[in-house]
Design an enzyme around this catalytic site. Sequence first.
Site, mmCIF file in Angstrom:
data_model
loop_
_atom_site.group_PDB
_atom_site.id
_atom_site.type_symbol
_atom_site.label_atom_id
_atom_site.label_comp_id
_atom_site.label_asym_id
_atom_site.label_seq_id
_atom_site.Cartn_x
_atom_site.Cartn_y
_atom_site.Cartn_z
ATOM 1 N N SER A 133 4.743 -14.047 -0.631
ATOM 2 C CA SER A 133 3.989 -14.544 0.663
ATOM 3 C C SER A 133 4.934 -14.903 1.767
ATOM 4 C CB SER A 133 3.130 -15.875 0.299
ATOM 5 O OG SER A 133 2.469 -16.124 1.565
ATOM 6 N N LYS A 188 -0.273 -16.546 -6.681
ATOM 7 C CA LYS A 188 -0.422 -16.106 -5.426
ATOM 8 C C LYS A 188 -1.824 -15.976 -5.171
ATOM 9 C CE LYS A 188 0.691 -14.054 -1.861
ATOM 10 N NZ LYS A 188 0.100 -12.915 -1.393
ATOM 11 N N HIS A 191 -2.924 -19.230 -4.121
ATOM 12 C CA HIS A 191 -2.040 -19.551 -2.603
ATOM 13 C C HIS A 191 -3.072 -19.014 -1.607
ATOM 14 C CE1 HIS A 191 0.034 -17.745 0.570
ATOM 15 N NE2 HIS A 191 0.856 -18.746 0.502
ATOM 16 N N ASN A 192 -3.494 -17.590 -1.813
ATOM 17 C CA ASN A 192 -4.042 -16.999 -0.868
ATOM 18 C C ASN A 192 -5.643 -17.685 -0.492
ATOM 19 O OD1 ASN A 192 -1.895 -15.292 -0.999
ATOM 20 N ND2 ASN A 192 -3.382 -13.330 -0.522
ATOM 21 N N GLU A 195 -5.254 -20.349 1.542
ATOM 22 C CA GLU A 195 -5.290 -20.141 2.909
ATOM 23 C C GLU A 195 -6.504 -19.667 3.455
ATOM 24 O OE1 GLU A 195 -1.909 -16.573 3.072
ATOM 25 O OE2 GLU A 195 -3.382 -15.567 4.159
HETATM 26 P P1 NDP Z 1 0.075 -1.559 2.117
HETATM 27 O O1 NDP Z 1 -0.704 -2.416 1.069
HETATM 28 O O2 NDP Z 1 -0.699 -0.878 3.293
HETATM 29 O O3 NDP Z 1 0.645 -0.294 1.050
HETATM 30 C C1 NDP Z 1 1.113 0.749 1.388
HETATM 31 C C2 NDP Z 1 2.182 1.446 0.600
HETATM 32 O O4 NDP Z 1 1.436 1.984 -0.739
HETATM 33 C C3 NDP Z 1 2.806 2.737 1.288
HETATM 34 O O5 NDP Z 1 4.167 2.561 0.486
HETATM 35 C C4 NDP Z 1 2.168 3.632 0.317
HETATM 36 O O6 NDP Z 1 2.766 5.076 0.400
HETATM 37 C C5 NDP Z 1 2.022 3.043 -0.953
HETATM 38 N N1 NDP Z 1 1.109 3.771 -1.705
HETATM 39 C C6 NDP Z 1 -0.410 3.554 -1.616
HETATM 40 N N2 NDP Z 1 -0.973 4.349 -2.706
HETATM 41 C C7 NDP Z 1 0.170 4.942 -3.461
HETATM 42 C C8 NDP Z 1 -0.023 5.663 -4.482
HETATM 43 N N3 NDP Z 1 -1.012 6.245 -5.081
HETATM 44 N N4 NDP Z 1 0.971 6.217 -5.175
HETATM 45 C C9 NDP Z 1 2.243 5.831 -4.414
HETATM 46 N N5 NDP Z 1 2.614 4.827 -3.458
HETATM 47 C C10 NDP Z 1 1.285 4.543 -2.859
HETATM 48 O O7 NDP Z 1 1.471 -1.852 2.558
HETATM 49 P P2 NDP Z 1 2.115 -3.492 2.468
HETATM 50 O O8 NDP Z 1 3.280 -3.264 2.828
HETATM 51 O O9 NDP Z 1 1.177 -4.450 3.600
HETATM 52 O O10 NDP Z 1 1.882 -4.209 1.355
HETATM 53 C C11 NDP Z 1 2.480 -3.875 0.211
HETATM 54 C C12 NDP Z 1 1.973 -4.784 -1.117
HETATM 55 O O11 NDP Z 1 2.472 -6.183 -0.567
HETATM 56 C C13 NDP Z 1 0.392 -4.738 -1.178
HETATM 57 O O12 NDP Z 1 -0.004 -4.816 -2.593
HETATM 58 C C14 NDP Z 1 -0.173 -5.995 -0.126
HETATM 59 O O13 NDP Z 1 -1.194 -6.566 -0.732
HETATM 60 C C15 NDP Z 1 1.116 -6.927 -0.415
HETATM 61 N N6 NDP Z 1 1.315 -7.902 0.555
HETATM 62 C C16 NDP Z 1 1.149 -7.632 1.680
HETATM 63 C C17 NDP Z 1 1.402 -8.546 2.775
HETATM 64 C C18 NDP Z 1 1.208 -8.311 4.057
HETATM 65 O O14 NDP Z 1 1.385 -9.220 4.934
HETATM 66 N N7 NDP Z 1 0.965 -7.051 4.517
HETATM 67 C C19 NDP Z 1 1.840 -9.996 2.422
HETATM 68 C C20 NDP Z 1 1.927 -10.098 0.857
HETATM 69 C C21 NDP Z 1 1.789 -9.132 -0.108
HETATM 70 P P3 NDP Z 1 2.548 6.073 1.531
HETATM 71 O O15 NDP Z 1 3.022 5.602 2.655
HETATM 72 O O16 NDP Z 1 2.726 7.223 1.161
HETATM 73 O O17 NDP Z 1 0.818 6.041 1.863
#
Ligand code: NDP
Length: 487
Positions: A133, A188, A191-192, A195
Amino acid sequence: KKADIGLIGLAVMGENLVLNMESKGFTVAVYNRTVPGIEEGVVERFVNGRGKGKNIIGCTEINDFVEHIKTPRKIMMMVRAGNAVDQLMEQLFPLLSPGDIIIDGGNSNYEDSNRRVIETEKRGFRFIGTGVSGGEFGALNGASIMPGGSQPAWNDVKPILQRIAAVAEDGTPCCDWVGPGGSGHFVKMIHNGIEYGDMQLISEAYFLLKHLKKMDNEAIATVFEHWNEGRLHSYLMEISAQVLRHRDKDGDYLIDKILDTAGQKGTGKWSVINAMELGMPLGLIASAVFERSLSSDKNLRVEAAKRLAKDRKIDTTTDLSLVDDIEQALYASKLVSYAQGFAVLQKASDNFSWNLDLASIARMWRAGCIIRSAFLNDISDAYQASEKPKHLLFAPKFAAETAQALKGWKGLVITALQAELPVPALSSALNYYLSLTTANLPANMIQALRDFFGAHTFERIDMPRGEFFHEDWTGKGGNTHSGSYNV
Ligand code: NDP
């Protein structure tokens, strides 16, 4: 040169975590799937952009990526939760060596993590499901990290995860071992959920200051800043003041132009569903989730306001104590919300034999994460006391504070409802507090009704607990009754 750790998924979280790890002296291999036909993929863009000149090894093939990591390998995934994680794990399994560690840092469902620990260990590897987080800023500068899963893997990943975690004021990293299975992701999730509750409470306070006191954005921001100096000191309180002062390009306040429909990505809903599965009250978070759902149906609300409440006039008040009452209500409701959340954690811990350390969890949330706040120190102290409180509100400090807040809290909820201003979270918390502190609730009536129409049986106050009775209420019923199980 081989990498200390590998990271898959170069979206906002992954990219920033990689830069954070690299800045702490670790060499990081990175991989992101590449869409065929595109000349510069995600990996190239990163290593030629923000990752340029750094100890980062960019790989466009997953086998090349795995080859570039020191064994036992540590491979962290920061990808969209759900199928993507399973698909990636299937691709990784044939490439790994015994003892390698897969770390899922996305917002995965804890039941998926339970399953993935088993599936990974069956193959001779190890799995850690960890909550992360802190959003983009936390990923880069220090996040709150909540790892759980294959316990023997902890010693291997600890030096890296604790180095990239936020550091609390007393110097401890906001990352420690949570427990087995999917416990890291469960923590987590709660936590959310908390939030969600915190944000709903802040939005209600804002609404009351705006409509009951007729304060403008600047005045409300000043109140929030003042509160942020005291026991409500928290990141969300701090940024709420900043949000209120923020101007749009044309000089107007941006907050007044933002449509009042709240989005949600599921962790609040999961918290409530899982609390229900465990038979635990999580009413404040539930009211926050439901309020977001209601907010999202803007057209219906606009029509309802026109049809059902067109003559509504909100009575403003000049009562000076109102601002203090809101502070009291906000603080007490926040206490209720955390008490409910921690009680769900305790119940999950008992049910799933996770042996969660609630004090340690509170400590991990003190910095880096979105709900970071001063009073998590008090919660940690409460759970660390020689006599662990059965309920968070039994801790002497919190018991005294809620008792002291009660007058203002009640008065505020009454005033708000009298003015026809909705306060679902503030009032849900108050109702919970009143039910919790009522030794004899009207559930005897519910039991009587259930027995009357469905022979569901009841226990009696004049008989030992665990003995169930059925009454022939009408004189016409039979002797057969339903089972007295609870689901
Ligand atoms: P996203 O949730 O938008 O995830 C995108 C990433 O996942 C990209 O690298 C994408 O690759 C990859 N992806 C999606 N589908 C596939 C697949 N089938 N095979 C391989 N790769 C795949 O990005 P975030 O950075 O926001 O979040 C990443 C994780 O962290 C998520 O689980 C999210 O819930 C969690 N998270 C996010 C927070 C935030 O503030 N954003 C905070 C805490 C946790 P490509 O570029 O090729 O599409």
